[in-house]
Design an enzyme around this catalytic site. Structure first.
Site, mmCIF file in Angstrom:
data_model
loop_
_atom_site.group_PDB
_atom_site.id
_atom_site.type_symbol
_atom_site.label_atom_id
_atom_site.label_comp_id
_atom_site.label_asym_id
_atom_site.label_seq_id
_atom_site.Cartn_x
_atom_site.Cartn_y
_atom_site.Cartn_z
ATOM 1 N N ASN A 176 -14.584 -3.534 1.374
ATOM 2 C CA ASN A 176 -13.256 -3.556 1.982
ATOM 3 C C ASN A 176 -13.013 -4.836 2.768
ATOM 4 O O ASN A 176 -12.191 -4.865 3.678
ATOM 5 C CB ASN A 176 -13.066 -2.340 2.894
ATOM 6 C CG ASN A 176 -12.817 -1.070 2.118
ATOM 7 O OD1 ASN A 176 -12.306 -1.105 1.001
ATOM 8 N ND2 ASN A 176 -13.188 0.062 2.693
ATOM 9 N N ASP A 180 -13.736 3.131 7.114
ATOM 10 C CA ASP A 180 -14.302 2.786 5.810
ATOM 11 C C ASP A 180 -14.970 1.417 5.918
ATOM 12 O O ASP A 180 -14.604 0.455 5.248
ATOM 13 C CB ASP A 180 -13.210 2.789 4.753
ATOM 14 C CG ASP A 180 -13.762 2.944 3.340
ATOM 15 O OD1 ASP A 180 -14.994 2.974 3.175
ATOM 16 O OD2 ASP A 180 -12.956 3.035 2.398
ATOM 17 N N GLU A 218 -7.384 3.362 6.459
ATOM 18 C CA GLU A 218 -6.883 4.730 6.401
ATOM 19 C C GLU A 218 -7.827 5.742 7.038
ATOM 20 O O GLU A 218 -7.414 6.860 7.378
ATOM 21 C CB GLU A 218 -6.595 5.133 4.954
ATOM 22 C CG GLU A 218 -7.803 5.180 4.040
ATOM 23 C CD GLU A 218 -7.397 5.403 2.592
ATOM 24 O OE1 GLU A 218 -6.221 5.708 2.343
ATOM 25 O OE2 GLU A 218 -8.267 5.269 1.721
ATOM 26 N N ARG A 272 0.859 -1.185 0.000
ATOM 27 C CA ARG A 272 0.000 0.000 0.000
ATOM 28 C C ARG A 272 0.889 1.226 0.000
ATOM 29 O O ARG A 272 1.672 1.435 0.924
ATOM 30 C CB ARG A 272 -0.921 0.009 1.218
ATOM 31 C CG ARG A 272 -1.905 -1.142 1.278
ATOM 32 C CD ARG A 272 -2.835 -1.216 0.071
ATOM 33 N NE ARG A 272 -3.621 -0.003 -0.119
ATOM 34 C CZ ARG A 272 -4.819 0.197 0.425
ATOM 35 N NH1 ARG A 272 -5.337 -0.713 1.246
ATOM 36 N NH2 ARG A 272 -5.487 1.298 0.174
ATOM 37 N N VAL A 279 -4.210 -11.933 1.098
ATOM 38 C CA VAL A 279 -5.171 -12.971 1.474
ATOM 39 C C VAL A 279 -6.045 -13.285 0.270
ATOM 40 O O VAL A 279 -6.621 -12.378 -0.346
ATOM 41 C CB VAL A 279 -6.038 -12.507 2.660
ATOM 42 C CG1 VAL A 279 -7.082 -13.563 3.010
ATOM 43 C CG2 VAL A 279 -5.161 -12.192 3.869
ATOM 44 N N ASP A 331 -8.251 -1.742 4.333
ATOM 45 C CA ASP A 331 -8.429 -0.287 4.222
ATOM 46 C C ASP A 331 -8.768 0.373 5.551
ATOM 47 O O ASP A 331 -9.921 0.694 5.840
ATOM 48 C CB ASP A 331 -9.500 0.039 3.173
ATOM 49 C CG ASP A 331 -9.004 -0.197 1.764
ATOM 50 O OD1 ASP A 331 -7.811 -0.514 1.612
ATOM 51 O OD2 ASP A 331 -9.794 -0.071 0.820
#
Length: 363
Positions: free
Chosen positions: A237, A232, A252, A67, A124, A250
């Site tokens: 996700n 999120d 963030e 990422r 994964v 995710d």
């Protein structure tokens, strides 16, 4: 949605990224090589994702995901990409809860190797409900599933929120306490600051500002104690093994906030796709992730009955509107769309958000 060009998701050269990644890997594992580096077609518009296999006898994992913070010169969606915070949050959640969080392997805070900070985690295998075209459209695995299979996935996904919110005592985690008070006012104030950043030097959005005003009218008297929220929190996700969550992705937007912030986001982000689907003449999945069902499931799992959900669903729609406005301005920046006379029409779901503000939206 079927004819508009997809927004640009990266401005970086994949071959150059591959060369620089291999050079960086040799500093961690001498002689290491990243094989089969790919940039997914569905790469996000915030941080970017690279997939690669790591060939080395001492490699901590073989199948990897990298990422990478967004290129600040490429009209980024968010003003700050705190990769260390994501890395440490994922590690904390993995250590303190039973959530299936991918194993994080390396964090690189120096932007020199790839042009921005990044971290590497284990990849994964599984399947993810698609965003483009949305899973509410026909022709994907979740839409084709039976009602019973989707109900199982819904219950398991709500269970992720319950396990996250109940699994970490924020008061006992110095790292989380350093984030701030975690109060609702602090969270909303941060969203106002984000909106101000999005419209700096550009026309402001009367609709978004009216939504902020409506939030003040609906403000909860008792917002509740803050928990670690995923941020999120949506099924797009999550990697699923069949219909069982296999990886929660995710982080963030993770923050300290009332637990209803995550619940409102989960509920509204499905409605966002469902409303778009119905608007284009398809039935979508009207019985899936309904607000009343999500609230009941969560209450049974945690003993906490969600409160003030009109506020939190509107807040989710408002937050999504600010993101959509930034994405639209990014498309304008790259010449992918034109600037309309009414800035509110840049918000993909401006109709449903307006209905929420006016109190005429039907759940």
């Amino acid at each position: 949605m079927t004819t508009a060009p997809r927004p640009r998701t990266t401005t970086r050269d994949p071959e150059e990224l591959t060369r620089r990644l291999n050079a960086w890997l040799t500093t961690r594992l001498p002689g290491a090589e990243a094989a089969h580096v790919t940039v997914p077609e569905s790469n996000g518009m915030s941080s970017e994702t690279l997939l690669f296999d790591l060939e080395h006898p001492r490699a901590p994992v073989r199948a990897c995901v990298l990422r990478l913070a967004a290129d600040p010169a490429a009209y980024a969606v968010f003003p700050v990409y705190d990769m260390p915070r994501q890395f440490h949050t994922m590690r904390l959640v993995a250590e303190r809860t039973t959530l299936p969080v991918p194993r994080v392997v390396w964090l690189e805070e120096d932007p020199a190797p790839l042009g921005a900070p990044f971290f590497v985690m284990e990849r994964v295998e599984g399947r993810v409900p698609p965003d483009v075209m949305p899973y509410t459209y026909e022709g994907n695995w979740l839409h084709a599933a039976s009602d019973e299979e989707r109900e199982y996935l819904e219950a398991a996904t709500v269970g992720l929120l319950a396990r996250l919110h109940d699994g970490i005592d924020v008061r006992r985690e110095p790292y989380l306490r350093s984030w701030g008070t975690g109060g609702l006012r602090e969270h909303v104030t941060a969203q106002r600051a984000y909106y101000d950043w999005v419209v700096e030097g550009l026309p402001r959005s009367p609709l978004i500002e009216s939504a902020f005003d409506r939030l003040e009218e609906l403000w909860p008297r008792e917002p509740g104690e803050p928990v670690l929220t995923w941020g999120d929190a949506r099924i797009g996700n999550v990697v699923y093994d069949g219909f069982e969550p296999a990886a929660v992705l995710d982080w963030e937007m993770a923050a300290l906030a009332p637990r209803e912030v995550d619940l409102g986001w989960t509920i509204y982000l499905h409605r966002f796709f469902q409303d778009l689907t119905e608007r284009l003449g398809q039935p979508g999945l009207p019985g899936f992730l309904r607000r009343d069902r999500v609230e009941r499931r969560y209450a049974r799992l945690t003993g906490h009955t969600p409160r003030h959900m009109d506020f939190y669903v509107l807040y989710a729609a408002l937050r999504q509107a600010i993101v959509m406005l930034r994405v639209a301005h990014r498309q304008v920046h790259f010449g992918e769309t034109a600037v309309p006379a009414d800035p509110d029409t840049l918000i993909l779901h401006h109709g449903s958000l307006r209905a929420m503000v006016q109190g005429s939206y039907e759940d």
